[in-house]
Every structure is written in C-alpha cells, then in structure tokens.
Design an enzyme around this catalytic site. Structure first.
Site, PDB file in Angstrom:
ATOM      1  N   SER A 101       0.813  -1.207   0.000  1.00  0.00           N
ATOM      2  CA  SER A 101       0.000   0.000   0.000  1.00  0.00           C
ATOM      3  C   SER A 101       0.852   1.266   0.000  1.00  0.00           C
ATOM      4  CB  SER A 101      -0.960  -0.045   1.195  1.00  0.00           C
ATOM      5  OG  SER A 101      -1.915   0.970   1.134  1.00  0.00           O
ATOM      6  N   ASP A 241      -2.726   6.171  -3.396  1.00  0.00           N
ATOM      7  CA  ASP A 241      -1.566   5.548  -2.767  1.00  0.00           C
ATOM      8  C   ASP A 241      -1.069   4.405  -3.640  1.00  0.00           C
ATOM      9  OD1 ASP A 241      -3.622   3.754  -2.290  1.00  0.00           O
ATOM     10  OD2 ASP A 241      -2.907   3.197  -0.302  1.00  0.00           O
ATOM     11  N   ASP A 243      -1.264   1.176  -3.792  1.00  0.00           N
ATOM     12  CA  ASP A 243      -2.117   0.100  -4.306  1.00  0.00           C
ATOM     13  C   ASP A 243      -3.506   0.586  -4.694  1.00  0.00           C
ATOM     14  OD1 ASP A 243      -3.144   0.468  -1.715  1.00  0.00           O
ATOM     15  OD2 ASP A 243      -3.641  -1.656  -1.492  1.00  0.00           O
ATOM     16  N   ASP A 245      -6.057   1.984  -3.019  1.00  0.00           N
ATOM     17  CA  ASP A 245      -7.270   1.897  -2.206  1.00  0.00           C
ATOM     18  C   ASP A 245      -7.526   3.163  -1.394  1.00  0.00           C
ATOM     19  OD1 ASP A 245      -5.336   1.612  -0.239  1.00  0.00           O
ATOM     20  OD2 ASP A 245      -6.130  -0.263   0.584  1.00  0.00           O
TER      21      ASP A 245
END
EC number: 5.4.2.10
Length: 450
Positions: A101, A241, A243, A245
């Site tokens: 992330s 960010d 990833d 999400d």
C-alpha cells in the site's frame, strides 16, 4: 492481530521478513484454506503493485497456489480494489494482492480476498497462521493433472474501468483533473478512466520504475499534488496511494481535502438523493471532531470503529450501511465495491461537483475542522504503549487541561513499527504543544535507539 497477519494482510521488508519462502507457504496454506470446499481446480486471481519485489513474491506465491491444485489467473499490475471487484466479477474462489500500500518500496505485503471480494475474517487468518506454524506440511501435493495451471487475464483492467464508469451519472467534460498515481498500481488505470469520462487530464507520479512507488508522491505526500494543481490550474486533484485503495483530493486553490471531508461531501449528497442507507456513515476514531459536529448539524448518524478499513467494512456489513471510511483516504462505497477504492471515491467526489455545480473548495468549506496534529514515532515494541505509566500520565494531564474541548488518541500502528500520537484542540498552538508534550514522553520511554 496475529503472528503473521496485521490489519491489512501479511507485511514486512521484502526478501528478509516477507521472503519468497514465506510467500510460497502462504500460497499453499492460504490457497488451501480458501478453496478446499470448492472442488477440483478452484480459480484464484493474483495481482501486484509496481514494487521491484512484486514479481519475485508473485512467482513464489503462484508456485504455492499451483502446488495445491489451484488454477491461477494472473492480473499483472492493478489496484487492490480492482482485484476485489474482479474476484466477484470473474466468479473466482479467492484472490491475492501483493502490495504494501502506502509503505516504502522496501516493504511488501500479501493480502487475501474471499470469493465475495471481502478481506478475510479473523478466523480464516488464524487458520492460515496455524498451518504456517505446523512443523510438517501435510497439505495435498497433487501431481500430473492434479496440479494447477497459470494463465494471464490482463484485460481485467479494462473490465474494471468500464465498471467504474457505470457507477456515476455524469461525464467530466469541462473539468481539468490533476492525477497523482504514486508511481503505483493506478498508473495504468487512472488516466484511462478519466480520459474515458471526457476530462482534461494532467498527471504526475505515473512513471513507475519499481523503486519510486510512494517516493515523495501519492496520498501520503499531497503537498506535491497541491503544487501541481496550482501549476496546471486544474479544477481538482486526486492523489492515490501505492495500491490504489486510498485517495486524497486537492481543491482548485491547492487546499488538501482529506478522507473526512470527502466522506462528508458524499454523505450529504447521498442523503439529499435518498441514497444514504439508514442515514448513517461509518468512520474510525481518527476522524476529526469537526467531521462529527458537521454530521450532527446535518442530522446524519455516525458509527465509530477502530482504525483500519477492515473494521469499517465489518461495521458497514453488520449495520447495512453503504458509506464509510477513514481520514487517511480509505473510503468504501459498499453499493459498488467491497473495499476502499481510490478511483471509485475520486469519481464519486467529482460527480458531486458536477451535479451541484460547486467548486471543491465550496463543498469542502461546509465542514469545519479542528486543528489536528499527528506524530508517528518509531518504537521498539508498539504494543506496550497503552501499558506505559508515564505515557498514560501525560495523556491524562493533557486531557484534563483540554476540559472536553479536544481529544487525544495514542495507538500502535496496525501495519508498521510505529506509535501514532494524534491530538486535536481548539487552537493550532494548543494542538502543537499538547502533541509535542505527549510525543516527547513516548520517544523517551519507547523510541528505538538509532
């Protein structure tokens, strides 16, 4: 949290803590737990972000999955919410995302989703952990036709983009949108999505090289996008960010619009449209006091959870709520996806702008925030912060001085070896002073010696 699983899967420094050997075993044990009742050759999707360690861990993980007879569909680089959506859309038995992330490039992580597209329950994670700690691996080892196979489904990205476009009623013609993809998983998605929605686009942080993910860009560095928005004279900026999400927005005058304000704007709009389930929004204890005061003025109810989007989602499912999230930018629109989705949240926000005809600065100004300061302190053992008598003493002293006009939250991070100190008070000066007073004690008592 367990021995291996934190609040968002298994994380660690790639190749030293999160090793290929561990990834292989996670593939075997996790794949077995999630698919053992499915029948022969269950299907599992596997994806990753842009980290240099991603392909190494992907190869090891897939080897583990195939070794227990699983058919793997490799998605390549795609966002975490893209994986969650495609799990259900493709009728997969499970899916796995390889990402850390917003963490630095040295870290990586592995998180599983069930066939419903939701993250695993505590019980499922505990069962996987028990298998990981078993001295002897006694899981099935098929051969010949019993082995799994690997295929590519890179066109899944376009299917996900097409789905996102169906969640809003407006195109974005006439809007200039600045995008910061954090050199991460949205780098190959965001520009295509917003171009399809007829927006004028300027992008940054969209040239991943394996080493530059989250490096001075993305939702944890919104100041970079703020300058970019002003330079490009954009109407709005969206910072994702690593990833994908999370999202943090920037208004047309360069001000940061965080997850609290995005949730507030969307909650108000959904309520006006009669679409806010049970007139309630779910947030975490990190949301600003101003967020709750604003909701109260709108007569919108709120449910608070512990920090972590998994806890927000759990509360949303239990209460049949369709909007929730975190100040950090994890925002869940449960009518459309099963996890925080930066792209989805971004287009929902701009859809409100288009529907109301208001600038983002005007919408954001409808929620007043208390001054807030957050300190992240690297410590030797984050889990003992609540037991430390000196830390407890200084927190009590500060809370007494606040006399109800502010709050303190000191907690261990769920994903990193950090203690987070968050303070809100009536003025910025008080906020800074209280935060530094508490942080100084935490550092003195618990900080690592470099």
């Amino acid at each position: 949290m367990g021995k291996y699983f934190g609040t968002d899967g298994v994380r660690g420094v790639a190749n030293s803590e999160l090793t290929p050997e561990l990834a292989f075993r996670l593939g075997r044990m996790g794949g077995y737990v999630l698919t053992r009742h499915v029948g022969e050759h269950p299907r599992v999707l596997v994806a990753r972000d842009t980290r240099i360690s991603g392909e190494m861990l992907e190869s090891a993980l897939i080897a583990g999955l195939v070794s227990v007879g699983i058919e793997v569909m490799r998605l390549g680089v795609i966002s975490t919410p893209g994986v969650a959506y495609l799990t259900k859309a493709q009728g997969a038995s499970a899916s796995v995302m390889i990402s850390a992330s917003h963490n630095p490039v040295d870290d990586n992580g592995i998180k599983f989703f069930g066939s419903d597209g939701f993250k695993l329950s505590d019980d499922q994670e505990e069962e996987i952990e028990q298998l990981l700690d078993t001295a002897e691996d006694t899981l099935p080892r098929p051969s010949g036709e019993g082995l799994g196979t690997v295929s590519d489904y890179f066109e899944g990205k376009q299917k996900y983009i097409q789905y996102l476009k169906q969640t809003i009623e407006n195109d974005f013609n006439g809007y200039h949108i600045a995008l910061d993809c954090a050199n991460g998983a949205t780098s190959g998605l965001a520009t295509h999505l917003f171009a399809d929605l007829d927006a004028d686009i300027s992008s940054m942080g969209a040239s991943p090289n394996g080493l530059n993910i989250n490096d001075g860009v993305g939702s944890t560095h919104p100041e970079a996008l703020a300058a970019f928005v002003l330079d490009k004279k954009a109407d709005v900026g969206l910072a994702f960010d690593g990833d994908g999400d999370r999202v943090i927005a920037i208004d047309e005058i360069g001000q940061i619009v965080d997850g609290d304000k995005i949730m507030f704007i969307c909650a108000k709009y959904l309520r006006e449209q009669g679409l806010l389930n049970n007139n309630t929004i779910v947030s975490t204890v990190m949301s600003n006091l101003g967020f709750y005061k604003g909701l109260k003025e709108l007569e919108i109810e709120d449910v608070q959870t512990a920090v972590g989007d998994r806890y927000v989602v759990e509360a949303m499912r239990e209460g049949n709520y369709n909007l929730g999230g975190e100040q950090s930018g994890h925002i869940i629109f449960l009518d459309h996806n099963t996890t925080g989705d930066g792209l989805l949240s971004g287009i929902q926000l701009i859809n409100v702008m288009k529907a109301t005809g208001k600038k983002l600065s005007e919408l954001a100004a409808e929620m007043k925030t208390f001054p807030q300061k957050l300190e992240n302190i690297r410590v030797s053992d984050k889990n003992h912060v609540t037991d430390n008598p000196k830390v407890s003493k200084v927190i009590g002293e500060v809370e007494a001085e606040m006399a109800g006009n502010g709050r303190v939250l000191v907690r261990p991070s769920g994903t990193e070896p950090l203690v987070r100190v968050m303070v809100e008070a009536a003025t910025k000066e008080e906020t800074d002073e209280y935060c530094e007073r508490i942080s100084a004690v935490v550092r003195s008592e618990m900080a690592l010696n470099d």
